[in-house]
Structures are given as C-alpha cells and as structure tokens.
Enzyme design. Structure first.
Site, mmCIF file in Angstrom:
data_model
loop_
_atom_site.group_PDB
_atom_site.id
_atom_site.type_symbol
_atom_site.label_atom_id
_atom_site.label_comp_id
_atom_site.label_asym_id
_atom_site.label_seq_id
_atom_site.Cartn_x
_atom_site.Cartn_y
_atom_site.Cartn_z
ATOM 1 C CE1 TYR A 144 -3.745 2.458 0.671
ATOM 2 C CE2 TYR A 144 -2.375 3.293 2.456
ATOM 3 C CZ TYR A 144 -3.469 3.418 1.627
ATOM 4 O OH TYR A 144 -4.297 4.510 1.749
ATOM 5 C CG ASP A 239 5.852 3.491 0.758
ATOM 6 O OD1 ASP A 239 6.164 4.126 1.785
ATOM 7 O OD2 ASP A 239 4.670 3.312 0.412
ATOM 8 C CE LYS A 267 2.417 4.841 8.578
ATOM 9 N NZ LYS A 267 1.089 5.288 8.990
#
Length: 433
Positions: A144, A239, A267
C-alpha cells in the site's frame, strides 16, 4: 468495559462524517464492533472517552516510536508554537530536519517535505516519470502506497481489509499505467522488468511490507530488485513511510544494505504530526521545480510544528543503543507471543516480525506474500481483537496491519499484554470445541 460515551460520539460522527471516521479502517467494520474514541495519550497508554486505559500497540499506526507525549517532542512543539503555526515561507526548521534525514540516509542526498505519505509516494512516482520520460509503474500485490489513483491496484491496508475492489473511481487511462506483480517472486519480477514493451519508469516497493500485515523480503529479493532496476535504467523507489527510522536510524535500506534511487518517508519523521517526505539522488531530485520541470507544491509543506517534532524525535532515535534496546524488547515479546500461540492454537497462527513491527496472522505459515496473507482467518482475528480491547490492550482493528513496539512500553506493559493474549487464545481455543 463501559464504552457508552464512545457509542454516543460515534452515532454523532456518523451524522456528519462518512462512516463516522476520517480513515476507513478506524471504523472497526472488519472486526465486528464500533470504534472507541480516544481522548488522550501518555507514554505507552491511550485513554478513551469513557476513561478506559489501553496499552498501545498501534502507536498511531507507527510514528509514536518514542511513545506518546515524549517530553523532548512536546517541548519542541511548544517552543515552536509560540512563534506561530504556519507561514507559507521557508523556515530554518526545514533545514534542520533535512540535515538529520540526509545524514541518516546516505541514499537521500536531497529531500522535499510534504504533508502526508500519499503525497510523498505520488510525487516520487511523478518525479520518476519525469526523470526517465517513461510511463509505467510497477508495484507489488498487497503493498500500500497511499490512496493516489495509481496505487489502488491490488493494494493492501484498508483496501484489502474492507474487501474493496482496487480501482473504483480511478480512470482506466491511469489503471493501465500501473502493473502489480507478486511480492517476493524474483522470476516474475525479472520477466516483467525485462519486457521492453512496458516502458517502465519506476518500481515502488515497501522493503518490508507493513500493509498486508508484516511480510519480510525473501533473502536476496531486494538485492535482485536493485540489480535489475540499475541495469535497466528503472528508478527504484523504497516506500519507507512505515520502515523509515522504525527499523533502524537508516531505515530498511540500512537494515538490508540496499540503497534505492528515491525514498519515501512519513510517520516517524513527523513525531506524531502530519508529515511526509521524498528524497534521493541529487541528479533526480534536481528535476523538481523550481530547479527542474517536474511540479509539486504544498501550502503546508515543511510546516514548522511538524519539522520541530520530527527533528526532536530523530535526535532521540540517534542516541546510542536505542535500536538495540528496542530490538531486544520486541524479540522477547514476539518469542513469548509465538509460544502462547503454539500452546493454545497449534498450527493455526504465524507470527512475522521485523524489528519492532510484527503481525500475528491467523493462518498456518509461512506468510510471504499477499496471497498467503489473505488466507488468514479474519473472523478469528476479529474475535481476538474484541477480546484484547475488552481487556485494555489496543491492537490495530484489522488483520492486515502491523503491531508496533515503542520505547515507552515497560516490561509490565508487555507482561500484561501477554497475560491478556493467553486469556484470549484460551477463549478462541474453547470456541473450537
């Protein structure tokens, strides 16, 4: 456990917000219950609107590696707040965080800050296309990369959790430029990348998948990916929105010794505030406006509060021994968790762990890709989630997510979690009889 106030808040939220939440998995649909509303957090704990306390293994989906309300991070935010929240102009705090990021990640020579992981991945792909002059994007089933149109093909995270088809609302002209192939399958990888007709601009990958549950790269998979993309002039994008500064100070690229061309971050680098970033080789990054023709902009990019929180977090992570201590804690906890599963649910679970992120899949192993992950018994996970929440343990409300260990979790916190896990596994075992 009394959750009356949360129930009232959810009913009210549903009148004004689609599904009552601002990110789909939070609705708890896949685990068969309504969400509880969190009011505050401190250290290793979160507290809901009814005053219930939970030991937190979600960590705001990863970024709270130091725990909640860490004094150094709070102090940095408070000091910055007194000078203002947003200026729409350059600030020195952007430079400070950029220096910390580029010094920790040798593959990142220059970095551009944005406001979310989705912006980071979307922008990195646009940059790769602009740099190469090619169109196709290769991704991996179950990985994702945010909710940009290009990435919702065979995606992980909430898409697989909610059983949503990958591309409603996404035009076919965009879908045709994204090719999704199996994770950890080097033969399919090589066959795809060597197809000259595909006009491949880039490959984007979670170096450790964290959105179909935690799935580690097979030995040699990342090295093969690096070798092939370098040979064929294809931009390799890691990613690391989840793994960046989570697995080590240098992220998964340091952990596995493989350097990409571009890296996406989020994050942890915001210290709990909204942030994203993408960076990489100078020769590629210099194609971004205003230096080059690839356009990307954002009003709140480089927001001073997020920059200050991120810099404070990264300075704490750079302290000697931080990751060694976190690894020891995570390894010990995972070992005891696996032992409980073997005792009460033999042959019914698989625990995958990389560093301080882990997933207990309710399926016999191994879990090495999207296909094996989705064989998990999601009803069994849902029952386990409800059990644990009722006992004050905060897990992700979805089988296909990671559990995170933070520096704030004490031995007592982990012992309590193991005690409640044993109780839950006993309940699940009894239900089989």
């Amino acid at each position: 456990m009394n959750t009356k106030r949360s129930q009232e808040l959810f009913a009210k939220a549903c009148r004004h917000i689609p599904g009552g939440v601002n990110s789909p998995v939070r609705a708890c649909k896949s685990v068969g219950c309504d969400p509880v509303f969190i009011e505050r957090a401190a250290g290793s704990k979160v507290y809901d609107a009814d005053g219930n306390e939970y030991v937190d293994f979600v960590c705001s989906w990863g970024p709270m590696i130091l725990g909640h309300n860490h004094p150094a991070v709070v102090a940095a935010i408070r000091e910055t707040l007194e000078s203002g929240t947003s200026f729409g102009a350059p600030t020195s705090k952007e430079i400070e965080l950029a220096e910390l990021v580029t010094s920790a990640l040798p593959a990142v020579e220059k970095v551009r800050f944005v406001s979310s992981g989705t912006e980071a991945t979307m922008s990195a792909v646009r940059l790769a296309r602009g740099f190469t002059g090619r169109s196709k994007v290769i991704k991996f089933d179950g990985c994702y990369h945010g909710h940009a149109d290009s990435f919702l093909i065979k995606a992980g995270s909430g898409v697989v959790t909610l059983g949503i088809p990958g591309s409603p609302g996404v035009p076919e002209d965009i879908v045709k430029n994204t090719i999704s192939i199996p994770y950890n399958d080097p033969a399919t990888l090589e066959k795809t990348l060597r197809d000259d007709k595909l006009d491949i601009a880039c490959v984007i990958v979670e170096p450790v998948a964290g959105n179909m549950g935690v799935v580690a790269p097979a030995p040699g998979f990342l090295a093969t990916l690096r070798q092939l993309t370098a040979e064929l002039g294809i931009v390799l994008i890691f990613d690391e929105v989840i793994t960046g500064f989570r697995l080590s100070l240098g992220g998964a690229q340091e952990y596995y010794g493989v350097q990409p061309d571009l890296t996406c971050l989020g994050k942890v680098i915001g210290g709990g505030l909204p942030v994203g970033a993408y960076g990489g080789k100078k020769e590629i990054m210099d194609h971004i406006a205003p230096d080059g023709p690839v356009y990307q902009a954002g009003t709140l990019s480089g927001n001073p509060l997020a920059m200050a929180a991120g810099a404070a977090t990264l300075r704490e992570l750079a302290q000697p021994g931080f990751y060694e201590q976190l690894e020891t804690k995570a390894a010990g906890f995972a070992g005891e968790l696996a032992a409980l599963a073997d005792k009460y649910l033999p042959g019914q679970t698989t625990l995958n762990r990389v560093g301080s992120m882990m997933t207990t899949f309710f399926t016999p192993g191994p879990v090495t890709d999207h296909a094996s992950a989705t064989r998990s018994d999601t009803d069994r996970y849902a029952a386990h989630y409800r059990n644990m929440r009722s006992q004050g343990i905060w897990l992700a409300p979805a089988q296909f997510e990671a559990a995170f260990i933070s520096a704030a979790q004490s031995e007592a916190d982990l012992a309590l979690a193991l005690e409640k896990t044993e109780w839950s596994f006993k309940q699940l075992a009894a239900a089989d009889k």
